[in-house]
Enzyme design. Structure first.
Site, PDB file in Angstrom:
ATOM      1  N   CYS A 104       0.833  -1.210   0.000  1.00  0.00           N
ATOM      2  CA  CYS A 104       0.000   0.000   0.000  1.00  0.00           C
ATOM      3  C   CYS A 104       0.867   1.259   0.000  1.00  0.00           C
ATOM      4  O   CYS A 104       1.419   1.626  -1.027  1.00  0.00           O
ATOM      5  CB  CYS A 104      -0.980  -0.024   1.170  1.00  0.00           C
ATOM      6  SG  CYS A 104      -2.344   1.149   0.974  1.00  0.00           S
ATOM      7  N   HIS A 137      -3.750  -5.017   0.788  1.00  0.00           N
ATOM      8  CA  HIS A 137      -3.216  -5.494   2.064  1.00  0.00           C
ATOM      9  C   HIS A 137      -3.307  -7.025   2.155  1.00  0.00           C
ATOM     10  O   HIS A 137      -4.387  -7.570   2.372  1.00  0.00           O
ATOM     11  CB  HIS A 137      -3.994  -4.869   3.227  1.00  0.00           C
ATOM     12  CG  HIS A 137      -3.708  -3.421   3.420  1.00  0.00           C
ATOM     13  ND1 HIS A 137      -2.699  -2.962   4.219  1.00  0.00           N
ATOM     14  CD2 HIS A 137      -4.292  -2.315   2.872  1.00  0.00           C
ATOM     15  CE1 HIS A 137      -2.666  -1.640   4.192  1.00  0.00           C
ATOM     16  NE2 HIS A 137      -3.619  -1.217   3.375  1.00  0.00           N
ATOM     17  N   GLU A 162      -2.190  -8.835   4.498  1.00  0.00           N
ATOM     18  CA  GLU A 162      -2.204  -9.271   5.894  1.00  0.00           C
ATOM     19  C   GLU A 162      -3.601  -9.394   6.492  1.00  0.00           C
ATOM     20  O   GLU A 162      -3.787 -10.025   7.535  1.00  0.00           O
ATOM     21  CB  GLU A 162      -1.360  -8.310   6.753  1.00  0.00           C
ATOM     22  CG  GLU A 162      -1.915  -6.901   6.940  1.00  0.00           C
ATOM     23  CD  GLU A 162      -1.527  -5.922   5.836  1.00  0.00           C
ATOM     24  OE1 GLU A 162      -1.570  -4.710   6.073  1.00  0.00           O
ATOM     25  OE2 GLU A 162      -1.185  -6.391   4.727  1.00  0.00           O
ATOM     26  N   SER A 209       1.390 -13.255  38.427  1.00  0.00           N
ATOM     27  CA  SER A 209       0.010 -12.763  38.521  1.00  0.00           C
ATOM     28  C   SER A 209      -1.004 -13.888  38.432  1.00  0.00           C
ATOM     29  O   SER A 209      -2.180 -13.678  38.685  1.00  0.00           O
ATOM     30  CB  SER A 209      -0.251 -11.777  37.377  1.00  0.00           C
ATOM     31  OG  SER A 209      -0.251 -12.464  36.134  1.00  0.00           O
ATOM     32  N   GLY A 210      -0.548 -15.080  38.044  1.00  0.00           N
ATOM     33  CA  GLY A 210      -1.480 -16.166  37.784  1.00  0.00           C
ATOM     34  C   GLY A 210      -1.910 -16.209  36.336  1.00  0.00           C
ATOM     35  O   GLY A 210      -2.595 -17.137  35.904  1.00  0.00           O
ATOM     36  N   GLY A 211      -1.506 -15.193  35.550  1.00  0.00           N
ATOM     37  CA  GLY A 211      -1.872 -15.128  34.146  1.00  0.00           C
ATOM     38  C   GLY A 211      -0.897 -15.862  33.247  1.00  0.00           C
ATOM     39  O   GLY A 211       0.127 -16.391  33.698  1.00  0.00           O
ATOM     40  N   VAL A 212      -1.203 -15.868  31.966  1.00  0.00           N
ATOM     41  CA  VAL A 212      -0.418 -16.626  30.991  1.00  0.00           C
ATOM     42  C   VAL A 212       1.000 -16.071  30.844  1.00  0.00           C
ATOM     43  O   VAL A 212       1.978 -16.817  30.908  1.00  0.00           O
ATOM     44  CB  VAL A 212      -1.124 -16.617  29.612  1.00  0.00           C
ATOM     45  CG1 VAL A 212      -0.266 -17.315  28.564  1.00  0.00           C
ATOM     46  CG2 VAL A 212      -2.486 -17.293  29.712  1.00  0.00           C
ATOM     47  N   ASP A 213       1.129 -14.756  30.668  1.00  0.00           N
ATOM     48  CA  ASP A 213       2.439 -14.170  30.364  1.00  0.00           C
ATOM     49  C   ASP A 213       3.442 -14.393  31.489  1.00  0.00           C
ATOM     50  O   ASP A 213       4.565 -14.853  31.248  1.00  0.00           O
ATOM     51  CB  ASP A 213       2.306 -12.672  30.085  1.00  0.00           C
ATOM     52  CG  ASP A 213       1.411 -12.379  28.885  1.00  0.00           C
ATOM     53  OD1 ASP A 213       1.221 -13.289  28.056  1.00  0.00           O
ATOM     54  OD2 ASP A 213       0.898 -11.255  28.785  1.00  0.00           O
ATOM     55  N   SER A 214       3.058 -14.050  32.713  1.00  0.00           N
ATOM     56  CA  SER A 214       4.015 -14.188  33.820  1.00  0.00           C
ATOM     57  C   SER A 214       4.338 -15.654  34.091  1.00  0.00           C
ATOM     58  O   SER A 214       5.462 -15.991  34.457  1.00  0.00           O
ATOM     59  CB  SER A 214       3.479 -13.510  35.084  1.00  0.00           C
ATOM     60  OG  SER A 214       2.359 -14.189  35.613  1.00  0.00           O
ATOM     61  N   THR A 215       3.382 -16.540  33.872  1.00  0.00           N
ATOM     62  CA  THR A 215       3.621 -17.969  34.111  1.00  0.00           C
ATOM     63  C   THR A 215       4.606 -18.537  33.090  1.00  0.00           C
ATOM     64  O   THR A 215       5.543 -19.256  33.441  1.00  0.00           O
ATOM     65  CB  THR A 215       2.297 -18.756  34.055  1.00  0.00           C
ATOM     66  OG1 THR A 215       1.404 -18.244  35.049  1.00  0.00           O
ATOM     67  CG2 THR A 215       2.526 -20.237  34.308  1.00  0.00           C
TER      68      THR A 215
END
Length: 509
Positions: free
Chosen positions: A79, A167, A169, A221-227
């Site tokens: 584009c 585009h 994508e 935190s118990g979340g995905v990223d920190s785990t």
């Protein structure tokens, strides 16, 4: 390894989507602002120029230095990228009579062109531009047209330079992934070696080399990223990783004990800290969303610092920063306008003299989950919905009290448990309940009530940048509403939020 792809960002809303599509081909790519082209290009085997909301004809049009790229590396302009090369290398870009936006068909595709291998005539593409390429650049060869766009794609003779006006994508370009594969894999020869297994192997080796025998502290935190970040670090440094899980009193019902129990079987060195009263005291009489976020952030830093300093000789602070956070912090025009404050990428108060380590900083959210699965993390944990750092404080509109937290925890538990019971949880990207700062007249057992209103919200998304509300079954909503009103003292009305992002954010504060 020269098997990376460089994406130069001109401010398009679709730039991250280009990166996601490239990653889906198991190819590693990086996004850099157009005005900050890496000096060392030796690790890149191909370059993509993104779209832009700007016009190449404007005086302040984004203008990259392509002297070390064009004609030297395989290059694909998308584009704005296609228009920039036409405008600056001997062609002409003119205003369109009408804004060309939406679906179109490639009614002409030049035979035998590698860029369009395995792509049929009349394939659907997505246009989004107000200028058009009137004359091709020097050496330009037309590759494709639509009924309204004569030069929908071209290449430059004698170079590995290609350009497309549409585009590839976006979802609406039917063969967009095939076109990117043609260019990157079959023409540029980029290896498809970016896999969860290779990421784990490389990252663990890099962490071992970087950290050595130093100690690292990580706030779970118990979340995905920190785990996932914790497990990667644990693989690299073992007992030298110290994890701290702070209960700010604003978690979901029973989450503090449930998460600690979940981590117990993962071999991590985790300490739980119940600081509920400290956080609720910090929030006393605060109603402004930003004031609440800052109070929670400051309280967390104080609690975390107390615990971190009790561990001798800690050198690093680990964070679960992911790639969208990094991209946002180095965007073309600087960080975007603040809608709501998030954690600062790589930011720490001066009094915390720790180095930063961010093992996930080059991953998108879905890639984090795939890496977690590669390491054998429980699918139930990897499938957890995102949960805001400030917790229920920003789902309680207005001031926060212990009683309001209790009410919302009970409402939230009914909603989330119901989604699991109806097998809807995994079909939703994020769900939660909001406690509104209004009371509503009701009647229970022939008596008048004047109690709280709660709003339920469930959205579909990939990474939270955009989101659509989920069309939950009426029967589920009916049952959930009845259970909330009958079981949660203090609530007599339930509503369902059917706004999408944009314009509405996922959270209400």
């Amino acid at each position: 390894m020269q098997n990376n792809v460089l994406i130069l960002d001109f401010g398009s809303q679709y730039t991250q989507l280009i990166a996601r599509r490239v990653r889906e081909l198991n190819i590693y790519c990086e996004i850099h602002p157009y005005n900050k082209v890496p000096k060392d290009l030796s690790s890149f085997k191909a370059v993509v120029l993104s779209g832009s909301p700007s016009s190449v004809r404007a005086e302040d049009a984004p203008t990259p230095d392509l002297s070390n790229i064009k004609g030297k590396l395989p290059l694909l302009g998308v584009c704005y990228g296609a228009q920039f090369m036409a405008h600056n290398f001997g062609g002409e870009v003119t205003p369109s009579n009408i804004r060309e936006y939406g679906r179109a068909k490639l009614t002409m595709i030049k035979d035998g062109e590698a860029l369009f291998a395995n792509i049929a005539q009349d394939t659907q593409v997505w246009m989004s531009h107000s200028d058009t390429i009137g004359t091709l650049p020097e050496g330009g060869v037309r590759l494709a047209s639509t009924p309204d766009v004569l030069n929908a794609a071209y290449r430059i003779d004698g170079e590995e330079t290609y350009a497309i006006q549409f585009h590839p994508e976006v979802y609406h370009t039917t063969d967009g992934k095939q076109l990117l594969e043609n260019f990157l894999v079959h023409m540029a020869g980029v290896e498809q070696s970016w896999t969860p297994a290779s990421f784990v192997e490389t990252t663990v080796a890099d962490l071992k080399k970087k950290i050595g025998d130093d100690k690292v502290v990580l706030g779970l935190s118990g979340g995905v990223d920190s785990t996932v970040a914790a497990i990667l670090l644990h693989k690299a440094i073992g007992k030298n990783l110290y994890c701290i899980f702070v209960n700010n009193g604003l978690l979901r019902k029973n989450e503090y004990s449930d998460v600690l129990l979940q981590y117990k079987d993962m071999g991590l060195n985790v300490k739980g800290v119940d600081a509920s009263k400290r956080f609720l005291d910090a929030l006393k009489d605060l109603s402004d969303p930003e004031a609440k976020r800052k109070a929670i952030g400051n309280a967390f830093i104080e609690v975390f610092d107390d615990e971190a300093t009790s561990i001798q000789d800690v050198v690093y602070l680990a964070q679960g920063t992911i790639y969208p956070d990094v991209i946002e912090s180095v965007s073309v025009n600087g960080p975007s306008v603040t809608i709501k404050s998030h954690h600062n990428v790589g930011g720490l108060p001066d009094f915390m003299k720790l180095k930063i380590v961010e093992p996930l900083r080059m991953l998108f959210k879905d890639e984090v989950r795939r890496v977690g699965a590669q390491m054998g993390i429980d699918p139930l944990l990897l499938g957890r919905h995102p949960f805001p750092g400030p917790g229920l404080a920003i789902r309680i509109l207005g001031d926060v009290t212990e009683e309001k937290v209790r009410i919302l925890q009970e409402v939230d538990a009914v909603f989330i448990d119901g989604l699991r019971k109806w097998n809807l949880y995994d079909k939703v990207w994020q769900a939660g309940a909001m406690l509104l700062p209004v009371n509503s007249v009701g009647v229970m057992g022939d008596e008048r009530t004047y109690e709280k209103v709660v709003a339920l919200r469930a959205v579909e998304s990939t990474d939270g940048m955009t989101a659509d509300w989920v069309n939950l079954p009426y029967e589920f909503l009916q049952e959930t509403s009845n259970h909330i009103i009958n079981r949660v003292k203090g609530v007599n009305r339930v509503v369902y939020d059917i706004s999408s992002k944009p314009p509405a954010t996922i959270e209400w504060e």
